[in-house]
Scaffold this motif. Structure first.
Motif, mmCIF file in Angstrom:
data_model
loop_
_atom_site.group_PDB
_atom_site.id
_atom_site.type_symbol
_atom_site.label_atom_id
_atom_site.label_comp_id
_atom_site.label_asym_id
_atom_site.label_seq_id
_atom_site.Cartn_x
_atom_site.Cartn_y
_atom_site.Cartn_z
ATOM 1 N N GLU A 287 0.831 -1.203 0.000
ATOM 2 C CA GLU A 287 0.000 0.000 0.000
ATOM 3 C C GLU A 287 0.871 1.261 0.000
ATOM 4 O OE1 GLU A 287 -3.662 1.321 -0.568
ATOM 5 O OE2 GLU A 287 -3.320 -0.766 -0.069
ATOM 6 N N ALA A 288 0.499 2.226 -0.814
ATOM 7 C CA ALA A 288 1.215 3.509 -0.839
ATOM 8 C C ALA A 288 0.981 4.235 0.479
ATOM 9 C CB ALA A 288 0.726 4.366 -1.998
ATOM 10 N N GLN A 289 2.040 4.850 1.003
ATOM 11 C CA GLN A 289 1.965 5.600 2.249
ATOM 12 C C GLN A 289 2.407 7.033 1.992
ATOM 13 O OE1 GLN A 289 0.837 4.139 5.138
ATOM 14 N NE2 GLN A 289 0.535 2.297 3.920
ATOM 15 N N GLU A 290 1.923 7.947 2.793
ATOM 16 C CA GLU A 290 2.289 9.346 2.626
ATOM 17 C C GLU A 290 3.796 9.561 2.768
ATOM 18 O OE1 GLU A 290 1.140 13.525 4.692
ATOM 19 O OE2 GLU A 290 -0.482 12.094 4.354
ATOM 20 N N ASP A 291 4.433 8.809 3.682
ATOM 21 C CA ASP A 291 5.866 8.993 3.895
ATOM 22 C C ASP A 291 6.732 8.339 2.806
ATOM 23 O OD1 ASP A 291 5.435 6.371 4.700
ATOM 24 O OD2 ASP A 291 6.694 6.518 6.485
ATOM 25 N N VAL B 251 -0.468 -4.529 -11.202
ATOM 26 C CA VAL B 251 -1.113 -3.621 -10.265
ATOM 27 C C VAL B 251 -1.710 -2.480 -11.085
ATOM 28 C CG1 VAL B 251 0.978 -2.266 -9.831
ATOM 29 C CG2 VAL B 251 -0.791 -2.339 -8.103
ATOM 30 N N SER B 252 -2.854 -1.988 -10.655
ATOM 31 C CA SER B 252 -3.488 -0.903 -11.406
ATOM 32 C C SER B 252 -2.684 0.391 -11.256
ATOM 33 C CB SER B 252 -4.921 -0.674 -10.912
ATOM 34 O OG SER B 252 -4.899 -0.094 -9.621
ATOM 35 N N ARG B 253 -2.816 1.254 -12.217
ATOM 36 C CA ARG B 253 -2.115 2.540 -12.158
ATOM 37 C C ARG B 253 -2.618 3.371 -10.980
ATOM 38 N NH1 ARG B 253 1.289 3.236 -16.510
ATOM 39 N NH2 ARG B 253 0.840 1.867 -18.244
ATOM 40 N N GLU B 254 -3.886 3.234 -10.648
ATOM 41 C CA GLU B 254 -4.439 3.973 -9.507
ATOM 42 C C GLU B 254 -3.798 3.518 -8.201
ATOM 43 O OE1 GLU B 254 -6.732 2.310 -11.720
ATOM 44 O OE2 GLU B 254 -6.730 4.141 -12.922
ATOM 45 N N LYS B 255 -3.671 2.213 -8.033
ATOM 46 C CA LYS B 255 -3.085 1.684 -6.800
ATOM 47 C C LYS B 255 -1.579 1.980 -6.728
ATOM 48 C CE LYS B 255 -2.572 -2.246 -3.830
ATOM 49 N NZ LYS B 255 -2.618 -3.640 -3.568
ATOM 50 N N ALA B 256 -0.918 1.997 -7.876
ATOM 51 C CA ALA B 256 0.528 2.238 -7.914
ATOM 52 C C ALA B 256 0.883 3.640 -7.421
ATOM 53 C CB ALA B 256 1.056 2.042 -9.331
ATOM 54 N N LYS B 257 0.058 4.611 -7.718
ATOM 55 C CA LYS B 257 0.277 5.996 -7.288
ATOM 56 C C LYS B 257 1.719 6.453 -7.581
ATOM 57 C CE LYS B 257 -3.376 5.906 -3.942
ATOM 58 N NZ LYS B 257 -3.822 6.053 -2.583
ATOM 59 N N LEU B 258 2.097 6.300 -8.841
ATOM 60 C CA LEU B 258 3.455 6.643 -9.252
ATOM 61 C C LEU B 258 3.629 8.128 -9.525
ATOM 62 C CD1 LEU B 258 4.480 3.979 -11.887
ATOM 63 C CD2 LEU B 258 4.967 4.025 -9.465
ATOM 64 N N ASP B 259 4.834 8.599 -9.291
ATOM 65 C CA ASP B 259 5.233 9.920 -9.735
ATOM 66 C C ASP B 259 6.055 9.810 -11.018
ATOM 67 O OD1 ASP B 259 4.242 11.673 -7.545
ATOM 68 O OD2 ASP B 259 5.496 10.331 -6.361
ATOM 69 N N GLU C 208 16.023 17.764 -5.430
ATOM 70 C CA GLU C 208 15.019 18.819 -5.314
ATOM 71 C C GLU C 208 13.898 18.474 -4.340
ATOM 72 O OE1 GLU C 208 13.739 19.343 -9.334
ATOM 73 O OE2 GLU C 208 15.536 20.484 -9.882
ATOM 74 N N ASN C 209 13.814 17.240 -3.931
ATOM 75 C CA ASN C 209 12.712 16.773 -3.098
ATOM 76 C C ASN C 209 13.010 17.044 -1.621
ATOM 77 O OD1 ASN C 209 10.640 15.319 -1.870
ATOM 78 N ND2 ASN C 209 10.723 13.718 -3.405
ATOM 79 N N ASP C 210 12.002 17.536 -0.918
ATOM 80 C CA ASP C 210 12.150 17.788 0.514
ATOM 81 C C ASP C 210 11.875 16.540 1.345
ATOM 82 O OD1 ASP C 210 12.820 20.420 0.126
ATOM 83 O OD2 ASP C 210 10.756 21.119 0.281
ATOM 84 N N GLY C 211 11.190 15.571 0.752
ATOM 85 C CA GLY C 211 10.832 14.367 1.492
ATOM 86 C C GLY C 211 11.571 13.153 0.980
ATOM 87 N N ASN C 212 11.010 12.007 1.265
ATOM 88 C CA ASN C 212 11.610 10.748 0.851
ATOM 89 C C ASN C 212 11.412 10.494 -0.634
ATOM 90 O OD1 ASN C 212 12.320 10.137 3.503
ATOM 91 N ND2 ASN C 212 10.358 9.159 3.905
ATOM 92 N N VAL C 213 12.232 9.615 -1.159
ATOM 93 C CA VAL C 213 12.063 9.065 -2.496
ATOM 94 C C VAL C 213 12.024 7.559 -2.328
ATOM 95 C CG1 VAL C 213 13.156 8.718 -4.742
ATOM 96 C CG2 VAL C 213 13.201 10.971 -3.679
ATOM 97 N N THR C 214 11.014 6.916 -2.922
ATOM 98 C CA THR C 214 10.868 5.473 -2.797
ATOM 99 C C THR C 214 10.995 4.817 -4.158
ATOM 100 O OG1 THR C 214 9.426 5.723 -0.869
ATOM 101 C CG2 THR C 214 9.338 3.610 -2.019
ATOM 102 N N LEU C 215 11.949 3.898 -4.272
ATOM 103 C CA LEU C 215 12.111 3.105 -5.484
ATOM 104 C C LEU C 215 11.186 1.900 -5.372
ATOM 105 C CD1 LEU C 215 16.010 3.094 -5.820
ATOM 106 C CD2 LEU C 215 14.368 4.713 -6.809
ATOM 107 N N LEU C 216 10.330 1.730 -6.350
ATOM 108 C CA LEU C 216 9.355 0.649 -6.345
ATOM 109 C C LEU C 216 9.766 -0.442 -7.315
ATOM 110 C CD1 LEU C 216 6.268 2.998 -6.520
ATOM 111 C CD2 LEU C 216 7.065 1.771 -4.507
#
Length: 118
Positions: free
Chosen positions: A11-15, A29-37, A89-97
Protein backbone atom coordinates in the motif's frame (compact mmCIF):
# COMPACT_ATOMS: atom_id res chain seq x y z
CA UNK A 1 17.48 12.49 2.35
CA UNK A 2 16.85 8.77 2.41
CA UNK A 3 16.12 6.67 -0.62
CA UNK A 4 13.63 3.99 0.37
CA UNK A 5 12.67 0.77 -1.40
CA UNK A 6 9.32 -0.92 -1.47
CA UNK A 7 7.41 -3.57 -3.40
CA UNK A 8 4.88 -1.88 -5.62
CA UNK A 9 2.22 -4.28 -4.32
CA UNK A 10 2.45 -2.75 -0.85
CA UNK A 11 0.00 0.00 0.00
CA UNK A 12 1.22 3.51 -0.84
CA UNK A 13 1.96 5.60 2.25
CA UNK A 14 2.29 9.35 2.63
CA UNK A 15 5.87 8.99 3.89
CA UNK A 16 6.85 7.22 0.64
CA UNK A 17 7.36 10.68 -0.83
CA UNK A 18 8.16 10.58 -4.54
CA UNK A 19 7.35 7.11 -5.87
CA UNK A 20 9.50 5.85 -8.77
CA UNK A 21 8.90 2.48 -10.45
CA UNK A 22 12.23 0.99 -11.56
CA UNK A 23 10.97 -2.10 -13.43
CA UNK A 24 11.13 -2.42 -17.22
CA UNK A 25 7.85 -4.35 -17.30
CA UNK A 26 4.64 -2.98 -15.77
CA UNK A 27 3.72 -5.09 -12.70
CA UNK A 28 0.31 -6.61 -12.08
CA UNK A 29 -1.11 -3.62 -10.26
CA UNK A 30 -3.49 -0.90 -11.41
CA UNK A 31 -2.11 2.54 -12.16
CA UNK A 32 -4.44 3.97 -9.51
CA UNK A 33 -3.09 1.68 -6.80
CA UNK A 34 0.53 2.24 -7.91
CA UNK A 35 0.28 6.00 -7.29
CA UNK A 36 3.45 6.64 -9.25
CA UNK A 37 5.23 9.92 -9.74
CA UNK A 38 7.59 8.48 -12.33
CA UNK A 39 8.21 5.23 -14.21
CA UNK A 40 11.93 4.89 -14.96
CA UNK A 41 12.00 1.80 -17.16
CA UNK A 42 15.08 3.27 -18.87
CA UNK A 43 17.23 2.57 -15.79
CA UNK A 44 15.88 -0.95 -15.26
CA UNK A 45 18.01 -3.92 -16.27
CA UNK A 46 17.89 -4.79 -19.97
CA UNK A 47 15.42 -7.47 -21.02
CA UNK A 48 18.34 -9.79 -21.74
CA UNK A 49 19.83 -9.32 -18.25
CA UNK A 50 16.46 -9.50 -16.52
CA UNK A 51 15.61 -12.79 -18.23
CA UNK A 52 19.08 -14.26 -17.57
CA UNK A 53 18.88 -13.40 -13.86
CA UNK A 54 15.39 -14.85 -13.37
CA UNK A 55 15.53 -13.79 -9.68
CA UNK A 56 17.81 -16.71 -8.82
CA UNK A 57 19.67 -15.67 -5.65
CA UNK A 58 22.85 -17.52 -6.58
CA UNK A 59 23.14 -15.33 -9.69
CA UNK A 60 22.73 -12.04 -7.81
CA UNK A 61 26.45 -11.23 -7.57
CA UNK A 62 26.91 -11.57 -11.32
CA UNK A 63 23.59 -9.79 -11.93
CA UNK A 64 24.80 -6.87 -9.81
CA UNK A 65 28.07 -6.69 -11.75
CA UNK A 66 26.33 -6.77 -15.15
CA UNK A 67 23.63 -4.31 -14.09
CA UNK A 68 26.22 -1.87 -12.76
CA UNK A 69 27.97 -2.09 -16.13
CA UNK A 70 24.68 -1.24 -17.85
CA UNK A 71 24.02 1.66 -15.48
CA UNK A 72 27.43 3.20 -16.06
CA UNK A 73 27.19 2.95 -19.84
CA UNK A 74 25.95 5.73 -22.13
CA UNK A 75 22.16 5.94 -22.20
CA UNK A 76 21.40 4.59 -18.75
CA UNK A 77 24.02 6.79 -17.11
CA UNK A 78 22.35 9.85 -18.65
CA UNK A 79 18.94 8.60 -17.45
CA UNK A 80 20.23 8.45 -13.86
CA UNK A 81 20.37 12.26 -13.85
CA UNK A 82 16.56 12.43 -13.84
CA UNK A 83 15.84 10.57 -10.58
CA UNK A 84 18.96 12.07 -9.03
CA UNK A 85 17.66 15.57 -9.79
CA UNK A 86 14.30 14.63 -8.26
CA UNK A 87 16.08 13.39 -5.15
CA UNK A 88 18.10 16.62 -4.87
CA UNK A 89 15.02 18.82 -5.31
CA UNK A 90 12.71 16.77 -3.10
CA UNK A 91 12.15 17.79 0.51
CA UNK A 92 10.83 14.37 1.49
CA UNK A 93 11.61 10.75 0.85
CA UNK A 94 12.06 9.07 -2.50
CA UNK A 95 10.87 5.47 -2.80
CA UNK A 96 12.11 3.11 -5.48
CA UNK A 97 9.36 0.65 -6.35
CA UNK A 98 9.91 -2.84 -7.74
CA UNK A 99 7.81 -5.92 -8.39
CA UNK A 100 10.23 -8.68 -7.32
CA UNK A 101 9.27 -10.85 -4.36
CA UNK A 102 12.82 -10.89 -2.98
CA UNK A 103 13.34 -7.65 -1.07
CA UNK A 104 17.15 -7.93 -0.97
CA UNK A 105 18.12 -9.42 -4.32
CA UNK A 106 16.63 -7.10 -6.93
CA UNK A 107 17.50 -4.21 -9.22
CA UNK A 108 16.15 -1.55 -6.82
CA UNK A 109 18.79 -2.55 -4.27
CA UNK A 110 21.56 -2.04 -6.84
CA UNK A 111 20.05 1.18 -8.19
CA UNK A 112 19.59 2.62 -4.70
CA UNK A 113 23.30 2.23 -3.98
CA UNK A 114 24.21 3.83 -7.32
CA UNK A 115 21.92 6.82 -6.71
CA UNK A 116 23.29 7.28 -3.18
CA UNK A 117 26.84 7.34 -4.57
CA UNK A 118 25.99 9.44 -7.68
Amino acid sequence: MPILMKRIYEEAQEDDGTRILVDRVWPRVSREKAKLDLWMKEVAPSDELRKWYGHEKERFGEFRRRYLAELTSGIQKKELERPNKMIDENDGNVTLLYGAKDEKHNQAEVLKKVLEDF
